[in-house]
Design an enzyme around this catalytic site. Structure first.
Site, short mmCIF file in Angstrom:
data_model
loop_
_atom_site.label_atom_id
_atom_site.label_comp_id
_atom_site.label_asym_id
_atom_site.label_seq_id
_atom_site.Cartn_x
_atom_site.Cartn_y
_atom_site.Cartn_z
N CYS A 1 0.85 -1.18 0.00
CA CYS A 1 0.00 0.00 0.00
C CYS A 1 0.89 1.24 0.00
O CYS A 1 1.95 1.26 0.62
CB CYS A 1 -0.94 0.11 1.21
SG CYS A 1 -2.06 -1.26 1.38
N ARG B 1 3.26 -0.13 -5.18
CA ARG B 1 3.04 -0.74 -3.87
C ARG B 1 1.70 -1.46 -3.78
O ARG B 1 1.41 -2.10 -2.77
CB ARG B 1 3.13 0.32 -2.78
CG ARG B 1 4.43 1.08 -2.79
CD ARG B 1 4.44 2.13 -1.72
NE ARG B 1 4.57 1.53 -0.41
CZ ARG B 1 5.73 1.26 0.18
NH1 ARG B 1 6.85 1.57 -0.43
NH2 ARG B 1 5.76 0.71 1.35
N TRP C 1 -2.97 -2.50 -1.58
CA TRP C 1 -2.74 -3.92 -1.82
C TRP C 1 -3.49 -4.63 -0.69
O TRP C 1 -3.10 -4.54 0.48
CB TRP C 1 -1.25 -4.24 -1.78
CG TRP C 1 -0.95 -5.65 -2.16
CD1 TRP C 1 -0.84 -6.14 -3.43
CD2 TRP C 1 -0.72 -6.76 -1.28
NE1 TRP C 1 -0.56 -7.50 -3.38
CE2 TRP C 1 -0.48 -7.89 -2.08
CE3 TRP C 1 -0.70 -6.90 0.12
CZ2 TRP C 1 -0.22 -9.16 -1.54
CZ3 TRP C 1 -0.43 -8.15 0.65
CH2 TRP C 1 -0.20 -9.26 -0.18
N ASN D 1 -0.98 1.73 5.87
CA ASN D 1 -0.21 0.66 5.21
C ASN D 1 0.30 -0.25 6.32
O ASN D 1 0.95 0.23 7.25
CB ASN D 1 0.96 1.30 4.43
CG ASN D 1 2.00 0.28 4.03
OD1 ASN D 1 1.70 -0.89 3.82
ND2 ASN D 1 3.24 0.73 3.92
N GLY D 2 -0.03 -1.55 6.24
CA GLY D 2 0.43 -2.47 7.28
C GLY D 2 -0.71 -3.33 7.75
O GLY D 2 -1.75 -3.43 7.07
N GLU E 1 13.97 -19.31 -11.03
CA GLU E 1 13.69 -17.90 -11.34
C GLU E 1 12.93 -17.78 -12.67
O GLU E 1 12.00 -16.99 -12.79
CB GLU E 1 15.02 -17.12 -11.36
CG GLU E 1 14.93 -15.66 -11.79
CD GLU E 1 14.03 -14.80 -10.92
OE1 GLU E 1 13.59 -15.23 -9.84
OE2 GLU E 1 13.72 -13.68 -11.35
N LYS F 1 9.28 -16.07 -13.05
CA LYS F 1 8.96 -14.98 -14.00
C LYS F 1 7.74 -15.35 -14.83
O LYS F 1 6.84 -14.55 -15.00
CB LYS F 1 10.14 -14.69 -14.94
CG LYS F 1 11.32 -13.99 -14.37
CD LYS F 1 11.10 -12.55 -13.95
CE LYS F 1 10.66 -12.46 -12.52
NZ LYS F 1 11.59 -12.16 -11.52
N GLU G 1 4.41 -15.40 -12.64
CA GLU G 1 3.88 -14.16 -12.07
C GLU G 1 3.35 -13.20 -13.11
O GLU G 1 2.46 -12.42 -12.81
CB GLU G 1 4.89 -13.48 -11.14
CG GLU G 1 6.11 -12.92 -11.79
CD GLU G 1 7.10 -12.35 -10.79
OE1 GLU G 1 6.70 -11.88 -9.73
OE2 GLU G 1 8.30 -12.35 -11.11
N HIS H 1 12.31 -37.96 -9.64
CA HIS H 1 11.76 -38.30 -8.32
C HIS H 1 10.33 -37.81 -8.14
O HIS H 1 9.86 -37.72 -7.01
CB HIS H 1 12.68 -37.75 -7.22
CG HIS H 1 14.07 -38.32 -7.27
ND1 HIS H 1 14.33 -39.64 -6.95
CD2 HIS H 1 15.25 -37.78 -7.65
CE1 HIS H 1 15.63 -39.87 -7.11
NE2 HIS H 1 16.21 -38.76 -7.54
N LYS I 1 5.16 -4.32 -5.78
CA LYS I 1 6.61 -4.28 -5.93
C LYS I 1 7.32 -4.32 -4.58
O LYS I 1 8.44 -4.79 -4.48
CB LYS I 1 6.98 -3.01 -6.68
CG LYS I 1 8.43 -2.84 -7.00
CD LYS I 1 8.78 -3.52 -8.30
CE LYS I 1 10.26 -3.59 -8.56
NZ LYS I 1 10.63 -4.83 -9.24
#
Ligand code: F6R
Length: 586
Positions: free
Chosen positions: A2, A29, A76, A100-101, A459, A463, A466, A482, A581
């Site tokens: 946020c 954010r 967010w 925010n939090g 990674e 990518k 997301e 396995h 972000k």
């Protein structure tokens, strides 16, 4: 997460416009909803909209707001769905707040407030703050005293900014574990980061537990015991970088294409102090997400070249499992934003229970991590706007490689060629764009790599998932048999990282096994490797590179592949759904 912003206006100021301009800088954010509230002729007025800031702006065009002081929020969602009703600012009778939090004890507080007759209109944890403040005001206390009383009872993490209908020129704001900057300039203001208080010339970063009362020309700061303190003002010296997309359709593509230059800058800017590992018997890396993958690569490098045992910990898990820290430990916190609460808390934990030295690797200058670390190496990636991290990741790897190889002159020399090899790899852009057509309609994809390319497989998968929303997983190539092998069929792309290195034979056997079960096998290799790999696979040939640096090079085509697959699927590449972000909640 946020973003919060607040501006105290001067006569004739368009406060709403100024708040919105600042929120534009904070959308990274969170973008579930946005809202703004002002004090106008002794009343609180507000407007909110679901989704990105552009929706709020469109609403404001239809229903303009004006006022003498304003606060805004880009959300967010944590508690409560991303609806307009749950959007901030949250109002109680005579005041409005943005937060925010997470308020961890909100359930108890809500119960108590309901008993006192307060009616809750949202599903947010934040609403308790608004009603608690209102309850204190109703008791006849001043806004500042009311604010202090609220800070005494709320628990958790927060950056809060509040406006009051009775105070046409005042914002009261506080911080506990969530960032908040106070700006001094033509307008006094607050914001979640330094970019959101520009064009101010000076900043004070609030410390945990502090609060501030901001008026037209001044700000009074109070410590956690509510005693007034002298603020530590700093000149704002951030590069006002070019934040334009330029010729590119998305920031992410621009940021991928910048990598040879950001790696070059990172090499030039950081000189490694050779004493940093003196007396160190163990390295402990703390990070999350993509930064954690950089740490995983570093483990391979540090153990091979520094010969120091290295553990890589997912920061959100670390402090909740009674870890044994040990003696002579060097902790390395890796974080692009420098703000990720999990990484900050894990680092604080190590500091608290052990006298270890802490080194941070961060991209955002002056971010919170640098304030709790002994040394900070800054990646010179420049501002990263795309939510999916790309150039910051390769810059992190660059610093980690420099740390690992600093005693090996031949590697240090070879390292100087890396930016050129990156340029050659980026030239494969069109080939990879074509390849993306082969994976963009898959429902799932598998990435395989061995050694230090195993974290790069993870990674690459991160990518893809997301930004394209295709389910993807990265595995150690030898681990596939396995279990994950059960996922392979003709429709599942199997993306393998297989340069001609000492593990080539092993990885190519794993590729044969995959090929026996599926026909969409794509291999990133080099000219030597391509000669020996099965003809029925698709091969993308990367420049030949010393094995040690391969992770930095091999991630680049995977970023491009994810980017083009997502573009073909028409997703919002720079702002993928549900993400933000900067992750400032646990
Ligand atoms: C993925 C991504 C995230 C971040 C993670 C940690 O593309 O960007 O996984 O890497 O949220 O963020 P920082 O590095 O800011 O601590």
């Amino acid at each position: 997460m946020c973003g919060i912003a607040g501006v105290v206006g001067k006569s004739n100021d368009d406060v709403v416009k100024k708040v919105i301009e600042r929120l534009e800088k904070l959308e990274y954010r969170g973008y579930d909803s946005a809202g703004v509230a002002v004090v106008s002729n002794g009343q609180i007025e507000r407007l909110r909209a679901v989704g990105k800031l552009r929706n709020l702006k469109a609403k404001l065009e239809q229903n303009p707001l004006s006022g003498s002081v304003g606060i805004g929020h880009t959300r967010w969602a944590t508690h409560g769905k991303p609806t307009e009703n749950n959007a901030h600012p949250i109002v109680s009778e005579n005041l409005a707040i943005v937060h925010n939090g997470i308020i961890e004890n909100y359930k108890e507080l809500k119960f108590e407030l309901q008993k006192d007759g307060f009616i809750f209109e949202t599903e947010t944890d934040t609403e308790v703050i608004a009603h608690l403040l209102q309850r204190e005001i109703n008791r006849g206390l001043s806004s500042r005293k009311s604010f202090e009383n609220v800070l005494k009872v709320i628990e958790g993490s927060y950056a809060i900014a509040a406006i009051f209908s009775s105070l046409p020129n005042t914002i009261i704001a506080a911080r506990q574990k969530s960032p908040l900057a106070v700006g001094f300039g033509d307008n006094m203001c607050v914001g979640s980061d330094v970019s959101s208080i520009l064009p101010c010339s000076e900043v004070v970063y609030l410390e945990d537990g502090e609060y501030v009362e901001i008026t037209e020309d001044n700000a009074l700061f109070f410590n956690k015991n509510f005693q007034q303190v002298k603020p530590k003002k700093q000149k704002i010296s951030i590069d006002l970088e070019n934040t334009d997309k330029g010729e590119y359709s998305h920031y992410m593509l621009k940021e991928i294409m910048e990598q040879s230059s950001t790696i070059r800058k990172t090499i030039l800017h950081n000189k490694i102090d050779k004493n940093i590992f003196e007396g160190v018997s163990r390295i402990l890396i703390l990070a999350c997400g993509t930064s954690h993958h950089a740490g995983m690569v570093a483990k391979y490098w540090f153990e091979k070249f520094l010969k120091i045992p290295t553990d890589v910990e997912i920061a959100s898990e670390y402090r909740y499992r009674s870890p044994i820290i040990g003696e002579n430990v060097l902790a390395i916190a890796i974080t692009q934003s420098g703000e990720t609460i999990d990484t900050l808390e894990a680092t604080e934990y190590v500091r608290r229970y052990n006298n270890s030295k802490v080194v941070a690797i961060a991209n955002v200058k002056n971010s919170a991590i640098s304030r709790i670390s002994d040394v900070t190496f800054y990646t010179e990636a420049g501002i990263e706007i795309g939510v999916a991290s790309t150039k910051a990741f390769t810059a992190q790897l660059t610093i980690l490689a420099e740390l690992a190889f600093h005693n090996y002159d031949f590697l240090t020399r070879e390292f100087q060629n890396l930016p050129t090899l990156c340029e050659e790899t980026l030239d494969l852009q069109n080939e990879i764009k074509d390849l993306a057509k082969r994976i963009c309609s898959a429902s799932s994809a598998i990435y395989l790599g061995r050694g230090s390319l195993y974290p790069i497989a993870m990674e690459g998968a991160l990518k893809l998932k997301e930004i394209s929303y295709i389910h993807a997983e990265g595995f150690a190539a030898g681990e596939m048999k396995h279990g994950p092998i059960a996922l392979i069929d003709d429709d599942t792309p199997v993306i393998c990282l297989c340069p001609h290195n000492e593990l080539f034979e092993k990885t190519s056997s794993n590729i044969q096994v995959a090929l026996a079960r599926g026909k969409n096998v794509i291999i990133f290799t080099d000219s030597d490797g391509s000669k020996f790999l099965p003809p029925e696979t698709t091969k993308i040939v990367l420049p030949k590179i010393p094995e040690e640096f391969a992770p930095i090079l091999y991630v680049i085509p995977l970023q491009l592949l994810a980017y083009y697959a997502a573009s073909l699927r028409g997703t919002d590449v720079d702002k993928p759904r549900n993400l933000a972000k900067s992750v400032t909640v646990e």
